[in-house]
Design an enzyme around this catalytic site. Structure first.
Site, PDB file in Angstrom:
ATOM      1  N   LYS A  55       0.831  -1.207   0.000  1.00  0.00           N
ATOM      2  CA  LYS A  55       0.000   0.000   0.000  1.00  0.00           C
ATOM      3  C   LYS A  55       0.863   1.254   0.000  1.00  0.00           C
ATOM      4  CE  LYS A  55      -3.660  -2.600   2.226  1.00  0.00           C
ATOM      5  NZ  LYS A  55      -4.251  -3.058   3.496  1.00  0.00           N
ATOM      6  N   GLN A  99      -4.611  -1.791   9.772  1.00  0.00           N
ATOM      7  CA  GLN A  99      -4.437  -3.068   9.091  1.00  0.00           C
ATOM      8  C   GLN A  99      -5.110  -4.194   9.873  1.00  0.00           C
ATOM      9  OE1 GLN A  99      -3.032  -3.671   6.042  1.00  0.00           O
ATOM     10  NE2 GLN A  99      -3.675  -5.796   6.316  1.00  0.00           N
ATOM     11  N   ASP A 122     -10.682   3.400   4.032  1.00  0.00           N
ATOM     12  CA  ASP A 122     -10.812   1.958   3.829  1.00  0.00           C
ATOM     13  C   ASP A 122     -12.249   1.488   4.054  1.00  0.00           C
ATOM     14  OD1 ASP A 122      -9.646  -0.447   3.085  1.00  0.00           O
ATOM     15  OD2 ASP A 122      -9.200  -1.057   5.139  1.00  0.00           O
TER      16      ASP A 122
END
Length: 284
Positions: A55, A99, A122
């Site tokens: 990422k 994450q 996200d």
């Protein structure tokens, strides 16, 4: 039948080129300030570390910055919340990514929901999920949003089609079903305990495998002419859907790897840039 390969890697590369141009333009009007995605990694899981690195590389390729915060395995929920609060308050941070997964002692949902909605690039907060479900402007969960972008790129018809999503996770299966519904598909949300799952899949014009089990969905369940999207990835390049016999029988198929994965990262970066563009408009 000639099957279309839904090449996420190629589409992500095209998107990256466009995002690089947009990033450069934003810097020019925003005093040279660079959009930043902050990623929090808790613990030392090697797969998570690899994803975080990927990422970060994707951000740098388009001219954005990536800030990685690594916290120890023993981090508590309160310690993680404090770090999220710091990033929420940082004006130079435009997107925050926690994450997944986090260590067992952490209340992951509480930490996800601490992220400001405007920085939730996200699409993991319950507020963002609710807005997306109501078809209001919000950053969708990156993987299903990436799948929708991929389907649009290849002009895959969605309206009026019968779609079956196998998997009900809050960051993949459930938002995927709602995004397809918002695009006027008739959606059935299934999972590993669905009775007569084979029959449900066989009726689908669009099948999305998001159950997290290798080759759980059998190729023989899928009807001729269906569109097959495999959002699973397991060691050895194995997806959630058995691929044997799909090519030449199905209208369109995502490869594993190279289908959904690249679109997830590209969408995350695109949504971070969008957050930075909104922030620049607000401050101007």
């Amino acid at each position: 039948m000639s099957s279309i390969i839904l090449d996420g890697k190629a589409v992500a590369a095209q998107l990256a080129a466009a995002l690089a141009t947009e990033t450069a333009a934003l810097k020019q009007v925003n005093g040279g300030r660079t959009p930043i995605l902050a990623t929090i990694l808790v613990g030392d899981d090697p797969s998570s570390a690899t994803y975080v690195k990927m990422k970060g590389n994707a951000c740098r390729r388009i001219g954005m910055d990536s800030r990685t915060i690594v916290l120890p395995q023993a981090t508590t929920t309160e310690e993680l919340l404090e770090k999220i609060d710091e990033l929420n308050a940082a004006p130079d941070v435009h997107g925050i990514l926690l994450q997944h997964p986090v260590p067992h002692q952490i209340d992951e949902r509480k930490c996800f929901d601490r992220i400001k909605t405007e920085k939730d690039v996200d699409g993991v907060t319950t507020t963002g999920f609710g807005m997306m479900a109501m078809n209001e402007p919000a950053f969708g969960s990156a993987t299903p949003a990436g799948i929708m972008r991929l389907l649009r790129h290849y002009d895959v018809p969605i309206e009026g089609k019968r779609a079956v999503v196998v998997g009900r996770s809050p960051i993949l299966g459930k938002p995927m079903a709602l995004m397809l519904s918002n695009a006027n598909a008739t959606v059935t949300l299934c999972h590993s305990r669905t009775i007569d799952l084979e029959d449900e899949v066989r009726r689908a014009d669009i099948v999305v495998g998001a159950v997290g089990k290798p080759h759980f969905i059998r190729a023989s369940w899928i009807k001729e002419g269906a569109v097959v999207v495999d959002a699973g990835y397991h060691p050895g390049g194995i997806g959630d859907i058995e691929p044997d016999g799909l090519l030449g029988r199905c209208k369109a198929v995502t490869p594993v790897p190279g289908g959904v994965g690249p679109m997830t990262i590209a969408t995350l970066v695109a949504q971070t840039l969008a957050a930075a563009q909104r922030a620049a408009k607000t401050s101007s």
